[in-house]
Design an enzyme around this catalytic site. Structure first.
Site, PDB file in Angstrom:
ATOM      1  N   LYS A   1      52.757 -54.934  96.196  1.00 19.96           N
ATOM      2  CA  LYS A   1      52.643 -53.533  96.625  1.00 19.96           C
ATOM      3  C   LYS A   1      53.681 -52.661  95.929  1.00 19.96           C
ATOM      4  O   LYS A   1      53.411 -51.528  95.533  1.00 19.96           O
ATOM      5  CB  LYS A   1      52.832 -53.400  98.145  1.00 19.96           C
TER       6      LYS A   1
ATOM      7  N   LYS B   1      40.638 -60.742  92.596  1.00 23.38           N
ATOM      8  CA  LYS B   1      39.786 -60.782  93.786  1.00 23.38           C
ATOM      9  C   LYS B   1      39.086 -59.451  94.027  1.00 23.38           C
ATOM     10  O   LYS B   1      39.550 -58.403  93.550  1.00 23.38           O
ATOM     11  CB  LYS B   1      40.623 -61.170  95.009  1.00 23.38           C
TER      12      LYS B   1
ATOM     13  N   LYS C   1      39.627 -53.665  98.261  1.00 21.03           N
ATOM     14  CA  LYS C   1      39.365 -52.248  98.536  1.00 21.03           C
ATOM     15  C   LYS C   1      40.041 -51.362  97.502  1.00 21.03           C
ATOM     16  O   LYS C   1      39.475 -50.399  97.021  1.00 21.03           O
ATOM     17  CB  LYS C   1      39.890 -51.877  99.926  1.00 21.03           C
TER      18      LYS C   1
HETATM   19  P1  TYM Z   1      42.431 -56.885 104.667  1.00 17.76           P
HETATM   20  O1  TYM Z   1      41.869 -55.719 105.368  1.00 17.76           O
HETATM   21  O2  TYM Z   1      43.048 -56.716 103.343  1.00 17.76           O
HETATM   22  O3  TYM Z   1      41.354 -57.997 104.518  1.00 17.76           O
HETATM   23  C1  TYM Z   1      40.664 -58.452 105.669  1.00 17.76           C
HETATM   24  C2  TYM Z   1      40.236 -59.885 105.502  1.00 17.76           C
HETATM   25  O4  TYM Z   1      39.385 -60.003 104.376  1.00 17.76           O
HETATM   26  C3  TYM Z   1      39.878 -61.036 103.539  1.00 17.76           C
HETATM   27  N1  TYM Z   1      39.597 -60.702 102.141  1.00 17.76           N
HETATM   28  C4  TYM Z   1      39.067 -61.576 101.278  1.00 17.76           C
HETATM   29  N2  TYM Z   1      38.683 -62.846 101.424  1.00 17.76           N
HETATM   30  C5  TYM Z   1      38.155 -63.459 100.349  1.00 17.76           C
HETATM   31  N3  TYM Z   1      38.005 -62.849  99.141  1.00 17.76           N
HETATM   32  C6  TYM Z   1      38.382 -61.564  98.956  1.00 17.76           C
HETATM   33  N4  TYM Z   1      38.209 -60.977  97.790  1.00 17.76           N
HETATM   34  C7  TYM Z   1      38.951 -60.869 100.047  1.00 17.76           C
HETATM   35  N5  TYM Z   1      39.445 -59.620 100.216  1.00 17.76           N
HETATM   36  C8  TYM Z   1      39.840 -59.524 101.509  1.00 17.76           C
HETATM   37  C9  TYM Z   1      41.365 -61.103 103.790  1.00 17.76           C
HETATM   38  O5  TYM Z   1      41.867 -62.354 103.445  1.00 17.76           O
HETATM   39  C10 TYM Z   1      41.413 -60.833 105.267  1.00 17.76           C
HETATM   40  O6  TYM Z   1      41.178 -62.018 105.986  1.00 17.76           O
HETATM   41  N6  TYM Z   1      46.632 -58.215 106.746  1.00 17.76           N
HETATM   42  C11 TYM Z   1      45.219 -58.295 106.961  1.00 17.76           C
HETATM   43  C12 TYM Z   1      44.777 -57.636 108.255  1.00 17.76           C
HETATM   44  C13 TYM Z   1      45.467 -58.224 109.428  1.00 17.76           C
HETATM   45  C14 TYM Z   1      45.261 -59.500 109.985  1.00 17.76           C
HETATM   46  C15 TYM Z   1      46.163 -59.599 111.087  1.00 17.76           C
HETATM   47  C16 TYM Z   1      44.415 -60.560 109.693  1.00 17.76           C
HETATM   48  C17 TYM Z   1      46.436 -57.609 110.139  1.00 17.76           C
HETATM   49  N7  TYM Z   1      46.865 -58.431 111.145  1.00 17.76           N
HETATM   50  C18 TYM Z   1      46.229 -60.733 111.879  1.00 17.76           C
HETATM   51  C19 TYM Z   1      44.488 -61.700 110.482  1.00 17.76           C
HETATM   52  C20 TYM Z   1      45.378 -61.773 111.576  1.00 17.76           C
HETATM   53  C21 TYM Z   1      44.603 -57.562 105.793  1.00 17.76           C
HETATM   54  O7  TYM Z   1      45.234 -56.897 105.059  1.00 17.76           O
HETATM   55  O8  TYM Z   1      43.347 -57.666 105.687  1.00 17.76           O
END
Ligand code: TYM
Length: 329
Positions: A111, A194, A197
């Site tokens: 980041k 990967k 967003k």
């Molecule tokens: P975020 O919003 O970036 O992503 C949400 C979930 O989607 C998965 N993900 C992917 N999995 C496989 N391939 C990809 N290209 C890909 N892009 C995104 C992420 O691994 C994630 O599981 N920090 C988390 C949100 C969060 C969270 C938590 C998750 C906050 N607190 C507690 C689990 C438990 C996040 O940024 O997700």
């Protein structure tokens, strides 16, 4: 029966990575386990959304979760910001999280590289808030994609540290989880890395047929194999990886064979992939539109979810306060 927690940031529409990395696994688990799924709207503040965008995104992501099949009768689905106890546990965990270890987190370093003008303290303590989300329900399993592995590692560290510091066996150490055993990483269409967003390389659950076709036809490939059974280049491997999630096995086999015999035409592969992606996305897209128009249903889901999540969260925070030594006179 295990306690399962997962969440997705409300920073934009859901893409296939979110779906196959986290959501699909959660949905499979929701009827046999004690499941909590939330919209990480506190986390989304690190990117400074306007109030209107914040609210709009939360509403959209909520509709998308429900359209994908999260069943509010089976799982507890809620907004992170409705459960104030999460903020309190986050504060308490910040006292046992060290700045050095937070600075060394790969996701934080990434980041800093990507947004040097907005390195806020919320980004630094992002894994602490995430740990609070998870251990507040004393979860043992966390369905997430591969990119979240370092965060789960830190969650386990904080849980262990808390237990050791207060000589208790209070928090379980949660594991990242995927049904297929291996955590998944859905690649983007731009040849490397990967689907994400912020990367702008994804297929969204709201994309229509034309958009999907346009994106897939523009996906990066290479100039084609020049010898039989040549190793796949990364961009082409990525297209096959996405296919594994949406296409039939015999379709994949067909194109793999064409590749191995140097007869592949990437245009045909892309056309097929776009078609299969649309078959997968179309019913979801329609359902998202229906659900997002149903104000009353959304309001009820959020209210019931907040009540259920707060019940579990407030119990944990009450016990944690007691363990730490905040006791009534
Ligand atoms: P975020 O919003 O970036 O992503 C949400 C979930 O989607 C998965 N993900 C992917 N999995 C496989 N391939 C990809 N290209 C890909 N892009 C995104 C992420 O691994 C994630 O599981 N920090 C988390 C949100 C969060 C969270 C938590 C998750 C906050 N607190 C507690 C689990 C438990 C996040 O940024 O997700």
């Amino acid at each position: 029966m295990e306690t399962v927690v997962s969440g997705i940031r409300s920073t934009g529409n859901l893409h296939l990575g979110n779906y196959f990395g986290a959501l699909a696994n959660f949905i499979k688990m929701q009827h046999e386990n004690n499941c909590y799924f939330f919209i990480a709207d506190y986390h989304s503040l690190t990117t400074h959304p306007t109030p209107a965008d914040l609210h709009g995104n939360v509403r959209q992501v909520l509709s998308e979760y429900l359209a994908c099949g999260i069943d509010p009768e089976a799982a507890t689905i809620y907004l992170q910001s409705d459960v104030h106890e999460v903020a309190e546990l986050y504060l308490l965990l910040n006292m046992i999280a060290y700045v050095g270890e937070l600075e060394r987190t790969t996701t934080f370093k990434e980041k800093v590289r990507l947004q040097p003008d907005n390195v806020n303290a919320g980004l630094l303590t992002y894994p602490v808030l995430m740990a609070a989300d998870i251990i507040i329900h004393k979860a043992s399993r966390v369905p997430v994609g591969k990119d979240q592995e370092p965060h789960l590692e830190m969650t386990r560290k904080f849980a262990r540290r808390f237990n050791n510091m207060y000589s208790v066996e209070y928090f379980p150490e949660p594991e990242a989880y995927n049904f297929g055993k291996e955590l998944v990483k859905i690649p983007g269409l731009d040849g490397s890395g990967k689907m994400g967003k912020s990367e702008g390389n994804g297929i969204y659950l709201t994309d229509d047929e034309k958009t999907i076709r346009k994106k897939v036809m523009a996906a990066v490939t290479d100039t084609g194999p020049v010898e039989k059974y040549q190793e796949l280049s990364e961009p082409v491997k990525n297209l096959f990886t996405i296919m594994k999630f949406v296409s039939r096995p015999d379709t994949i086999e067909y194109f793999m064979e064409k590749y191995n015999l140097c007869q592949i035409r990437y245009g045909d592969l892309k056309k097929q992939l776009a078609e299969d992606l649309n078959i997968f996305v179309e019913p979801l897209r329609k359902r998202i539109m229906e659900i997002s128009a149903d104000e009353e249903y959304l309001r009820k889901v959020v209210k019931d979810g907040a009540d259920k999540a707060r019940e579990s969260a407030s119990r944990t925070v009450r016990e944690v306060r007691e363990i730490i030594g905040f006791r009534p006179f």
